[in-house]
Design an enzyme around this catalytic site. Structure first.
Site, PDB file in Angstrom:
ATOM      1  N   LEU A  45       9.929  -1.693  -8.276  1.00 45.81           N
ATOM      2  CA  LEU A  45       9.420  -3.066  -8.285  1.00 45.81           C
ATOM      3  C   LEU A  45      10.014  -3.868  -9.421  1.00 45.81           C
ATOM      4  CD1 LEU A  45       5.643  -3.018  -7.438  1.00 45.81           C
ATOM      5  CD2 LEU A  45       7.517  -4.016  -6.164  1.00 45.81           C
ATOM      6  N   GLY A  47      12.794  -3.189 -11.378  1.00 45.93           N
ATOM      7  CA  GLY A  47      14.252  -3.280 -11.332  1.00 45.93           C
ATOM      8  C   GLY A  47      14.750  -4.161 -10.202  1.00 45.93           C
ATOM      9  N   HIS A 268      -5.803  11.074 -13.518  1.00 45.75           N
ATOM     10  CA  HIS A 268      -6.675  10.628 -12.442  1.00 45.75           C
ATOM     11  C   HIS A 268      -7.569  11.792 -12.045  1.00 45.75           C
ATOM     12  CE1 HIS A 268      -7.733   8.314  -8.949  1.00 45.75           C
ATOM     13  NE2 HIS A 268      -6.975   7.338  -9.387  1.00 45.75           N
ATOM     14  N   SER A 286      -8.267   8.563  -3.228  1.00 45.12           N
ATOM     15  CA  SER A 286      -8.890   7.397  -3.862  1.00 45.12           C
ATOM     16  C   SER A 286     -10.150   7.804  -4.610  1.00 45.12           C
ATOM     17  CB  SER A 286      -9.252   6.351  -2.820  1.00 45.12           C
ATOM     18  OG  SER A 286     -10.063   5.379  -3.415  1.00 45.12           O
ATOM     19  N   ARG A 332     -13.478   7.753 -15.419  1.00 44.50           N
ATOM     20  CA  ARG A 332     -12.386   8.636 -15.033  1.00 44.50           C
ATOM     21  C   ARG A 332     -12.112   9.766 -16.010  1.00 44.50           C
ATOM     22  NH1 ARG A 332      -7.095   5.194 -13.109  1.00 44.50           N
ATOM     23  NH2 ARG A 332      -7.994   4.475 -11.176  1.00 44.50           N
ATOM     24  N   ARG A 437      -4.696   2.206 -18.300  1.00 35.82           N
ATOM     25  CA  ARG A 437      -4.332   1.115 -17.410  1.00 35.82           C
ATOM     26  C   ARG A 437      -5.441   0.844 -16.418  1.00 35.82           C
ATOM     27  NH1 ARG A 437      -2.420   0.843 -12.431  1.00 35.82           N
ATOM     28  NH2 ARG A 437      -2.075   3.074 -12.313  1.00 35.82           N
ATOM     29  N   SER A 442      -0.540  -1.911 -12.213  1.00 35.86           N
ATOM     30  CA  SER A 442       0.831  -1.470 -12.470  1.00 35.86           C
ATOM     31  C   SER A 442       1.824  -2.290 -11.655  1.00 35.86           C
ATOM     32  CB  SER A 442       0.985   0.015 -12.147  1.00 35.86           C
ATOM     33  OG  SER A 442       0.652   0.264 -10.811  1.00 35.86           O
TER      34      SER A 442
END
Lengths: 640, 258, 244
Positions: A45, A47, A268, A286, A332, A437, A442
């Site tokens: 994405l 680059g 995660h 998810s 998390r 994050r 991202s």
């Protein structure tokens, strides 16, 4: 000592970016742009969007990627969505709110004005993507749909089913292909960057290996942009693609670029666990599953019964017992640490003993099988495809997995590293996510960097320098090329008995064990002893079949593993020096009684920037202090 | 599990290539197909033989890099599944498995199972985009899109560009890929201005790459790991016909002396 | 014209030509089978079989506006052109496809392609050969497989089809044509882009149904003669038919 000038505009945060563009950045005129050559390494994405944007502006762009097509970069695998503070829902969202969520989520270890700019640009990204034909989900009536994501209080996430990353990357890829067709961008696929060429302190080009022919060549440029992604594969098992590596970034680091916060890695909690030693990568499920699933392990380490036959009294709902107020919905990192903890006690389930149950039986009983299925149909299908188990019949098995790396090359507000003319964008820089994050940001960061920031900021640097004043005939290129060739030959010459893959696996285990979900001083020090020993064995016992002058995937892998070995050491060192817990970096010595990360803002409110000091010498830690003017520091508290 | 593999080995583009057989006895059902290939390569490496080169990257079914014809079927026996998401439990103990690269003159074999799919990139270069620069754009909600149209466009855009359609087609045709890409943009309002030129130029590029012709076997659809429908081929045919026969060749023609 | 040339040069254009010529030939078959069914309607009050009358009608259709035979020959020319074009483009496409896969698979397995689809070239070749044979047999009478006299359609049919080999051969070819049409008709919708997921089911069913009807109609003629279900026709003077 590195010179770290963050070049943060002196202006109120709300208009810092505009002020910066108007007052601090010089421009290159349209007639002069074709004279400047810019190399972009990586075509994900960040680059692809950067190369396409700069190509369209008229710069002479060359783009490199190691895959067979720019469309394959791992941005494509992002599922959930992309945040933008459009406030379409009228639920109180704003640039400020997105900034606040991102900075708070990052546990106050990011540069405020960078984060604010990211939030500010988020809306333009959606406009840009839609104009390219990215088919975001729509509501009846044809307006864009939103969903909430990652526990924030507003609905601001735009999505294309579960394939948002794919659609955004295809948008950027199509823009890139448009510029390739227009001859504004020259694309080099199946080329891997193996070193950076620095001349008189400025970044002037790269040395690459053609992965098909093995040919090693140099490419000169007026500026080099690294968009080479994250380094999660240092753990061997991660949700990253197999090809993701740290080589480009690490080579830049060895040539003088500062590496910032390498120990910040996001883990995660809900991935499908490894099923055996042959496991090659992990697949994410998810996190929303935790809304309806109960997490447990058997109380007895020797439990042999099928999960369904284990009575309630023999089940250990450890999250519910340890955190009665939040139960299965603890943050998390807490969920991830506890899963590792029970498995380390031998209570883990599945063939490897590293997995815990995520059980939907209670939810099915309460809400009905159809309600549960309709909510998670595609996730259940994905799980069953991989494991052959039906989560309706038997509990899922999950385990934490490395997912994203917040650390990366140090960059200033213009996204330039401390090496003039070398830029880092997307996941390969450290800039916006602090120590953790926020979900669905991202993609946002990659595209903000590529479409809107780098095309403007690069002009400032280029306008200050002559164009095209260097060719690959310069001795620095020959020198670097020779060094790269020697390294390849040295790898080929070891002629031991073990594959590069086996070393990578072993390194991954060390990293997971000593620099994984939770870290402590002793364990990190042990890791720092184990890695050099493994590297020594690597140089003694590596076996590389084939010819370096052909397509040789073992050789490609060995080079990456070698950089991971060096880099793993840097990571452990950073984790050891950062004697606080923050975001994803959990030092067991620093936790609240509830087991939450305890920050130390007094001593550690800085960016750790490592400076390469030569082979065998300890890197030097530089610090960029962080200031918190717009958003005062506050303890992370997800409980109220 | 024990399995017997017959794998295509070819050392370079110019090499003629041949099938070679290997036996593996340490395969377990939970392995993915590519993990089985890793195991084979580990074994070959340790034995001092050259491992099998194959393309792979994300290993979660979206990057489109993996490309193997397994027992005569692109991506193997399980429908709507990429090679990386295929598991060994779909094979019997003692199974014989044939592994070949995509076969098409437009996809030359680079080495072993690795093929050159840059022809797909060139088809996109011919028009698989909305001409665009980065910069301020109108708010997306100013151009509402009927949700069903957006969903159909997304159905087409789900294509991962792996090339299984070409590999599966008895004629080596790339119509499914080309039509999915053209339809994705052709369905959306943003893609309208270039819709007919796009259809013509993408088809013409596809032809010059040396792909075969579509004969409506629907084999591509059946072997596509994303289940892309051949309805998009009909759509491209129709757009191409309109572009060739109905649409003005030169839209400025009205102002010429008649 | 330029547009047609450009279209012809493209793969899709060639397919469109195959589809359009296929459509023309399909239309011809519909007309042909409709005419054939006249063998079952008996004779007029002069004893002339309806099918013979129909044959004569075709020869003079268009009169007096057009000279006798003009319409028939125009139709024949269109059909001939269609057949030639149909075969030409299909052969060109097949050659392209062969070039597109120079190395074939050691193992090959189909998930979806029907036998009808895979055997189009075979069924097409059979049909092409049959067309030539059929014209030489029943139109020109060059190939004699029974008694043959120009204009006496009914008796010619009766004479040829009472031979089980001739009738059997015709029935076999009709089945082949059916297989060809089964893929061809649906394929035509797809190629011309008039298919659509909402109506594909209908299109597929309709094309199969129409194909079946045509083929059964065709088969009915040789089968009926073969099994002796058809009465002998009265002998009549040729002049009665032509009116001279």
């Amino acid at each position: 000592m590195l010179t770290l000038d963050p070049k943060i505009p002196v202006s109120p945060i709300e208009d810092a970016w505009t002020f910066h563009k108007n007052n601090n950045l010089r421009l290159v005129g349209p007639k002069n742009r074709p004279k400047y050559k810019v190399i972009v390494v990586g075509s994900g994405l960040a680059g692809a969007s950067a190369a396409a944007s700069m190509g369209a502006m008229g710069y002479n762009v060359e783009c490199f990627c190691f895959q067979d097509s720019p469309r394959r970069a791992h941005s494509i695998a992002a599922q959930g969505g992309i945040n933008a503070s459009k406030n379409y829902r009228n639920d109180g969202d704003s640039t400020w709110r997105l900034f606040y969520d991102t900075q708070k989520g990052g546990d106050y270890r990011a540069r405020e004005k960078n984060v604010y700019r990211l939030a500010e640009l988020s809306t333009s990204i959606i406009d840009q993507a839609v104009s390219q034909g990215v088919p975001f989900a729509r509501e009846y009536g044809g307006k864009l749909a939103n969903r909430s994501f990652g526990g924030v209080l507003v609905e601001r996430t735009f999505y294309c089913r579960g394939e948002t990353g794919q659609q955004l990357l295809l948008g950027a890829y199509s823009a890139l292909e448009e510029q390739i067709a227009a001859k504004k961008v020259k694309m080099h696929t199946r080329h891997e960057m193996l070193d950076l060429v620095v001349v008189d302190g400025r970044s002037r080009g790269i040395v690459v290996r053609n992965l098909e022919t093995g040919e090693i060549t140099s490419h000169a440029a007026d500026a080099v942009v690294l968009a080479t992604g994250g380094y999660g594969n240092v753990f061997y098992l991660s949700t990253n693609a197999k090809g993701c590596n740290v080589t480009a970034n690490f080579r830049a680091y060895r040539k003088g670029a500062g590496f910032a916060n390498p120990c910040f890695t996001q883990i995660h909690p809900t991935s499908i666990p490894a099923s055996g030693d042959y496991q090659s990568k992990l697949t994410l499920m998810s996190e929303s599953l935790r809304n309806d699933g109960r997490i447990w392990v058997p109380r007895d380490a020797d439990e042999k019964r099928a999960p369904k036959d284990i009575p309630e009294k023999d089940r250990y709902y450890y999250l519910e017992e340890r955190y009665p107020r939040f139960g299965n919905l603890v943050p998390r990192d807490v969920a991830a640490r506890n899963a590792k903890d029970v498995c380390d006690q031998g209570l883990g389930v599945g063939p490897t003993g590293y997995g815990v149950y995520l059980d939907f039986a209670a939810a099915i009983e309460e809400k009905g099988i159809d309600a549960v299925k309709s909510k998670y149909a595609n996730l259940f299908e994905m799980y069953q495809r991989i494991t052959d188990d039906d989560p309706v019949e038997t509990p899922m098995r999950i385990y934490p997995a490395v997912h994203y790396t917040m650390g990366g090359l140090w960059v200033d507000y213009n996204l330039m590293t401390n090496v003039p003319g070398l830029y880092a964008i997307g996941e390969s820089n450290f800039a916006d996510h602090g120590a953790n994050r926020l979900g669905a940001s991202s993609l946002m960061q990659c595209l903000a960097d590529g479409y809107f920031i780098i095309p403007v900021t690069i002009g400032d640097y280029l306008s200050r320098h002559e164009s095209g004043d260097i060719t690959t005939d310069h001795p620095a290129f020959k020198e670097t090329e020779t060094a790269v060739r020697e390294r390849v030959n040295k790898l080929m010459a070891v002629k031991g008995t073990r594959s590069a893959q086996s070393f990578h696996r072993e390194l991954g285990k060390i990293m997971w064990e000593h620099c994984g979900i939770s870290r402590n001083k002793e364990s990190l020090e042990e890791g720092l002893r184990k890695i050099p020993a493994l590297r020594e064995e690597f140089w003694r016992d590596l076996k590389l079949p084939g010819d370096p002058a052909e397509l040789n995937q073992s050789l490609e892998h060995a080079g990456r593993v070698l950089d991971f070995l060096d880099f793993g050491e840097l990571m452990c060192r950073d984790a050891l020096l950062r004697d606080e817990s923050c975001g994803c970096h959990f030092r067991e010595e620093h936790q609240t009684p509830e087991g939450e990360a305890e920050r130390n803002d007094e001593d550690y409110a800085f960016v750790s920037v490592f400076e390469y000091k030569g082979e065998g010498t300890e890197p030097e830690l530089n610090k960029e202090p962080l200031s918190f003017d717009a958003l005062p520091l506050a303890a992370r508290n997800y409980k109220t | 599990m024990r399995i017997k593999l017959h794998v295509w080995r070819q050392s370079s583009r110019s090499d003629k290539g041949h099938m070679e057989s290997y036996e593996l006895d340490n395969v377990v059902e939970e392995m993915s197909f590519l993990e089985m290939m890793d195991t084979l390569n580990e074994k070959l490496t340790v034995e001092g033989k050259e491992p099998v080169a194959f393309d792979h990257d994300c290993r979660e079914g979206v990057c489109g890099m993996c490309s193997m014809v397994i027992n005569g079927e692109a991506h193997g026996p399980k429908s709507k599944t990429t090679t990386c998401q295929l598991y060994m439990r779909h094979f019997d103990d003692g199974a014989e498995i044939f592994i070949e690269p995509w076969r098409a003159s437009a996809f030359p074999v680079v080495r072993d199972l690795v093929v050159d799919r840059s022809a797909f990139d060139r088809i996109i270069q011919a028009g698989g985009y909305v001409s665009n620069h980065s910069g301020p754009k109108p708010d997306p909600n100013s151009i509402p899109i009927e949700p069903n149209i957006a969903e159909t466009a997304l159905d087409a855009a789900t294509c991962i560009g792996c090339g299984a359609c070409v590999a599966a087609c008895p004629n080596g045709s790339a119509m499914l890929f080309t039509s999915a890409k053209a339809s994705h943009l052709g369905l959306l309002p943003q893609g309208q201005p270039e819709r007919f030129d796009r259809a013509k130029s993408m088809v013409s590029q596809m032809e010059s790459e040396g792909f075969g012709s579509c004969r409506n076997y629907a084999e591509c659809e059946a072997q596509c790991p994303k289940g892309i429908s051949i309805a998009f081929i009909g759509r491209l045919n129709s757009d191409f016909l309109k572009a060739s026969l109905v649409e003005p060749i030169d839209r400025r023609g009205d102002m010429k002396a008649q | 014209m330029n547009r047609i040339q450009t279209l012809y040069k493209s793969i899709i254009g060639k397919k469109v030509i195959a589809a359009v010529t296929g459509l023309i030939l399909f239309g011809f078959l519909l007309g042909h089978v409709a005419g054939n069914l006249k063998v079952f309607t008996g004779s007029n009050d002069q004893g002339i079989p309806h099918i013979d009358e129909y044959g004569q009608f075709l020869k003079v259709a268009g009169e007096p506006l057009l000279p006798a035979g003009a319409l028939l020959w125009s139709a024949r020319l269109v059909l001939l052109a269609s057949v030639i074009l149909h075969i030409t483009v299909v052969v060109q496409l097949a050659m392209l496809s062969a070039e597109a896969r120079p190395v074939s698979y050691v193992k090959s397995k189909k998930k979806a392609a029907s036998l009808a689809a895979l055997w189009m070239m075979f069924s097409g070749s059979v049909i092409a050969g049959f067309i030539v044979f059929h014209i030489l047999h029943f139109t020109t009478g060059t190939i004699q497989l029974g008694e043959f006299e120009h204009g006496y359609v009914y008796n010619n049919l009766r004479s040829s089809f009472s031979n089980p080999f001739v009738a059997g051969g015709y029935i076999f070819v009709m089945v082949v044509i059916g297989v060809h049409l089964n893929h061809g008709v649906w394929s035509m919708f797809q190629t011309l882009g008039i298919d659509n997921p909402d109506r594909n089911k209908f299109l597929r069913t309709a094309s199969t149904a129409v194909t079946m009807a045509i083929i059964l109609g065709f088969i009915a003629v040789p089968a009926s003669f073969l099994f002796g279900l058809m009465p002998e026709a009265a002998n009549y003077a040729h002049d009665l038919l032509t009116g001279h």
